[in-house]
Design a protein around this motif. Structure first.
Motif, PDB file in Angstrom:
ATOM      1  N   PHE A   1       0.835  -1.193   0.000  1.00 30.69           N
ATOM      2  CA  PHE A   1       0.000   0.000   0.000  1.00 30.69           C
ATOM      3  C   PHE A   1       0.870   1.243   0.000  1.00 30.69           C
ATOM      4  O   PHE A   1       2.051   1.202   0.352  1.00 30.69           O
ATOM      5  N   LYS A   2       0.248   2.340  -0.418  1.00 32.22           N
ATOM      6  CA  LYS A   2       0.884   3.647  -0.267  1.00 32.22           C
ATOM      7  C   LYS A   2      -0.199   4.672   0.023  1.00 32.22           C
ATOM      8  O   LYS A   2      -1.333   4.561  -0.446  1.00 32.22           O
ATOM      9  N   VAL A   3       0.186   5.637   0.848  1.00 30.00           N
ATOM     10  CA  VAL A   3      -0.702   6.730   1.232  1.00 30.00           C
ATOM     11  C   VAL A   3       0.136   7.999   1.178  1.00 30.00           C
ATOM     12  O   VAL A   3       1.269   8.029   1.676  1.00 30.00           O
ATOM     13  N   ASN A   4      -0.417   9.034   0.616  1.00 31.11           N
ATOM     14  CA  ASN A   4       0.290  10.301   0.572  1.00 31.11           C
ATOM     15  C   ASN A   4       0.365  10.866   1.994  1.00 31.11           C
ATOM     16  O   ASN A   4      -0.637  10.902   2.707  1.00 31.11           O
ATOM     17  N   HIS A   5       1.535  11.290   2.408  1.00 28.82           N
ATOM     18  CA  HIS A   5       1.718  11.834   3.752  1.00 28.82           C
ATOM     19  C   HIS A   5       1.733  13.357   3.695  1.00 28.82           C
ATOM     20  O   HIS A   5       2.719  13.966   3.284  1.00 28.82           O
ATOM     21  N   LEU A   6       0.601  13.968   4.038  1.00 24.01           N
ATOM     22  CA  LEU A   6       0.440  15.415   4.130  1.00 24.01           C
ATOM     23  C   LEU A   6       0.662  16.154   2.810  1.00 24.01           C
ATOM     24  O   LEU A   6       0.782  17.367   2.792  1.00 24.01           O
ATOM     25  N   GLY A   7       0.750  15.414   1.706  1.00 24.93           N
ATOM     26  CA  GLY A   7       1.027  16.049   0.420  1.00 24.93           C
ATOM     27  C   GLY A   7       2.506  16.241   0.172  1.00 24.93           C
ATOM     28  O   GLY A   7       2.890  16.833  -0.836  1.00 24.93           O
ATOM     29  N   TYR A   8       3.367  15.711   1.064  1.00 22.46           N
ATOM     30  CA  TYR A   8       4.812  15.933   0.947  1.00 22.46           C
ATOM     31  C   TYR A   8       5.586  14.718   0.467  1.00 22.46           C
ATOM     32  O   TYR A   8       6.666  14.851  -0.101  1.00 22.46           O
ATOM     33  N   SER A   9       5.084  13.531   0.750  1.00 21.65           N
ATOM     34  CA  SER A   9       5.801  12.308   0.384  1.00 21.65           C
ATOM     35  C   SER A   9       4.823  11.134   0.414  1.00 21.65           C
ATOM     36  O   SER A   9       3.638  11.310   0.704  1.00 21.65           O
ATOM     37  N   TRP A  10       5.322   9.941   0.149  1.00 26.39           N
ATOM     38  CA  TRP A  10       4.499   8.737   0.178  1.00 26.39           C
ATOM     39  C   TRP A  10       4.929   7.856   1.339  1.00 26.39           C
ATOM     40  O   TRP A  10       6.114   7.603   1.528  1.00 26.39           O
ATOM     41  N   LEU A  11       3.948   7.396   2.095  1.00 26.55           N
ATOM     42  CA  LEU A  11       4.168   6.365   3.101  1.00 26.55           C
ATOM     43  C   LEU A  11       3.927   5.034   2.406  1.00 26.55           C
ATOM     44  O   LEU A  11       2.841   4.801   1.862  1.00 26.55           O
ATOM     45  N   LEU A  12       4.937   4.168   2.404  1.00 26.44           N
ATOM     46  CA  LEU A  12       4.836   2.870   1.751  1.00 26.44           C
ATOM     47  C   LEU A  12       4.794   1.766   2.800  1.00 26.44           C
ATOM     48  O   LEU A  12       5.433   1.886   3.852  1.00 26.44           O
ATOM     49  N   GLY A  13       4.066   0.713   2.518  1.00 28.09           N
ATOM     50  CA  GLY A  13       4.014  -0.412   3.436  1.00 28.09           C
ATOM     51  C   GLY A  13       3.440  -1.642   2.775  1.00 28.09           C
ATOM     52  O   GLY A  13       3.142  -1.647   1.574  1.00 28.09           O
ATOM     53  N   ARG A  14       3.288  -2.671   3.587  1.00 30.71           N
ATOM     54  CA  ARG A  14       2.749  -3.939   3.091  1.00 30.71           C
ATOM     55  C   ARG A  14       2.084  -4.681   4.238  1.00 30.71           C
ATOM     56  O   ARG A  14       2.222  -4.304   5.404  1.00 30.71           O
ATOM     57  N   PHE A  15       1.387  -5.744   3.881  1.00 33.67           N
ATOM     58  CA  PHE A  15       0.846  -6.672   4.874  1.00 33.67           C
ATOM     59  C   PHE A  15       1.644  -7.957   4.735  1.00 33.67           C
ATOM     60  O   PHE A  15       1.705  -8.547   3.659  1.00 33.67           O
ATOM     61  N   ASP A  16       2.270  -8.381   5.830  1.00 29.93           N
ATOM     62  CA  ASP A  16       3.154  -9.548   5.790  1.00 29.93           C
ATOM     63  C   ASP A  16       2.394 -10.866   5.824  1.00 29.93           C
ATOM     64  O   ASP A  16       2.942 -11.891   5.405  1.00 29.93           O
ATOM     65  N   LYS A  17       1.156 -10.870   6.337  1.00 27.41           N
ATOM     66  CA  LYS A  17       0.388 -12.115   6.443  1.00 27.41           C
ATOM     67  C   LYS A  17      -0.965 -11.968   5.748  1.00 27.41           C
ATOM     68  O   LYS A  17      -1.732 -11.056   6.052  1.00 27.41           O
ATOM     69  N   PHE A  18      -1.203 -12.877   4.833  1.00 29.00           N
ATOM     70  CA  PHE A  18      -2.483 -12.937   4.126  1.00 29.00           C
ATOM     71  C   PHE A  18      -2.595 -14.325   3.539  1.00 29.00           C
ATOM     72  O   PHE A  18      -1.636 -15.095   3.521  1.00 29.00           O
ATOM     73  N   ASP A  19      -3.765 -14.647   3.066  1.00 27.02           N
ATOM     74  CA  ASP A  19      -4.004 -15.966   2.487  1.00 27.02           C
ATOM     75  C   ASP A  19      -5.092 -15.825   1.434  1.00 27.02           C
ATOM     76  O   ASP A  19      -5.838 -14.845   1.431  1.00 27.02           O
ATOM     77  N   GLY A  20      -5.169 -16.793   0.560  1.00 25.29           N
ATOM     78  CA  GLY A  20      -6.219 -16.712  -0.432  1.00 25.29           C
ATOM     79  C   GLY A  20      -6.152 -17.801  -1.474  1.00 25.29           C
ATOM     80  O   GLY A  20      -5.253 -18.647  -1.476  1.00 25.29           O
ATOM     81  N   LEU A  21      -7.135 -17.750  -2.341  1.00 26.59           N
ATOM     82  CA  LEU A  21      -7.219 -18.691  -3.441  1.00 26.59           C
ATOM     83  C   LEU A  21      -7.918 -18.001  -4.595  1.00 26.59           C
ATOM     84  O   LEU A  21      -8.596 -16.995  -4.430  1.00 26.59           O
ATOM     85  N   PHE A  22      -7.684 -18.550  -5.766  1.00 27.28           N
ATOM     86  CA  PHE A  22      -8.433 -18.079  -6.928  1.00 27.28           C
ATOM     87  C   PHE A  22      -8.711 -19.264  -7.830  1.00 27.28           C
ATOM     88  O   PHE A  22      -7.994 -20.265  -7.814  1.00 27.28           O
TER      89      PHE A  22
END
Length: 189
Positions: free
Chosen positions: A37-58
């Motif tokens: 994910f990314k979210v703009n931080h106050l209009g000055y930069s980007w906060l970047l991150g991730r989720f380390d645990k998830f699961d799924g199927l398709f």
């Protein structure tokens, strides 16, 4: 008699779908998948991150791709923005509210387009709210792997407004939207 015919037709249709569709589990053990994910931080930069645990199927239906489905569950406690104090704040009721809602989930309802360029329309449940979300996606590739299995890989992007999911904290108008990028590789089961 009508009941028997109905159930026979239902079983035949199910077997036909099974013959055309293949189920893939997201390759979590090999970590050939990521939710970023990314979210703009106050209009000055980007906060970047991730989720380390998830699961799924398709499920991929080669004969009629629009019948394919996706289901992903995210452990919201696994948020990782590479900063422990910020992650603690992100888990709080201000943002992810992980004590009350430890999971976010996406379940597809329909697919529009073909395997190379498509939209996945589904229900996204986050912070106790379920709303329709559209993921723009494309097929990266598929085929046999060196271990005798068969894999398919996809990527997708989407975004949503935090206020739509009752996120209490706001850092201003530039920071209201979350952008997600998903890379998903699945192993055929």
């Amino acid at each position: 008699m009508i009941k028997k015919l109905f159930f026979s037709a239902l079983i035949a249709a199910s077997l036909t779908l099974t013959a055309q569709a293949a189920k893939y589990m997201v390759d979590i053990p090999g970590m050939h998948a990521s939710i970023n994910f990314k979210v703009n931080h106050l209009g000055y930069s980007w906060l970047l991150g991730r989720f380390d645990k998830f699961d799924g199927l398709f499920i991929v239906d080669d004969k009629n791709f629009k019948n394919s489905t996706v289901e992903i569950t995210i452990d919201t406690n696994s948020v990782n923005s590479n900063h422990a104090e910020r992650d603690k704040h992100l888990r709080s009721p201000d943002f992810l509210n992980t004590k009350k809602f430890p999971e976010a989930k996406f379940v597809s309802k329909k697919i529009e387009g073909d395997m190379n360029d498509f939209k996945i329309i589904g229900d996204f449940t986050f912070n106790g709210v379920t709303k329709e979300l559209v993921i723009d996606a494309k097929h990266i590739g598929g085929g046999k792997d060196p271990w005798g299995g068969f894999r398919q890989g996809f990527e997708g992007t989407t975004s949503f407004k935090m206020a739509d999911y009752n996120v209490k904290k706001s850092l201003g108008p530039k920071s209201e939207e979350v952008f997600l990028t998903l890379h998903v590789e699945g192993i055929k089961r």
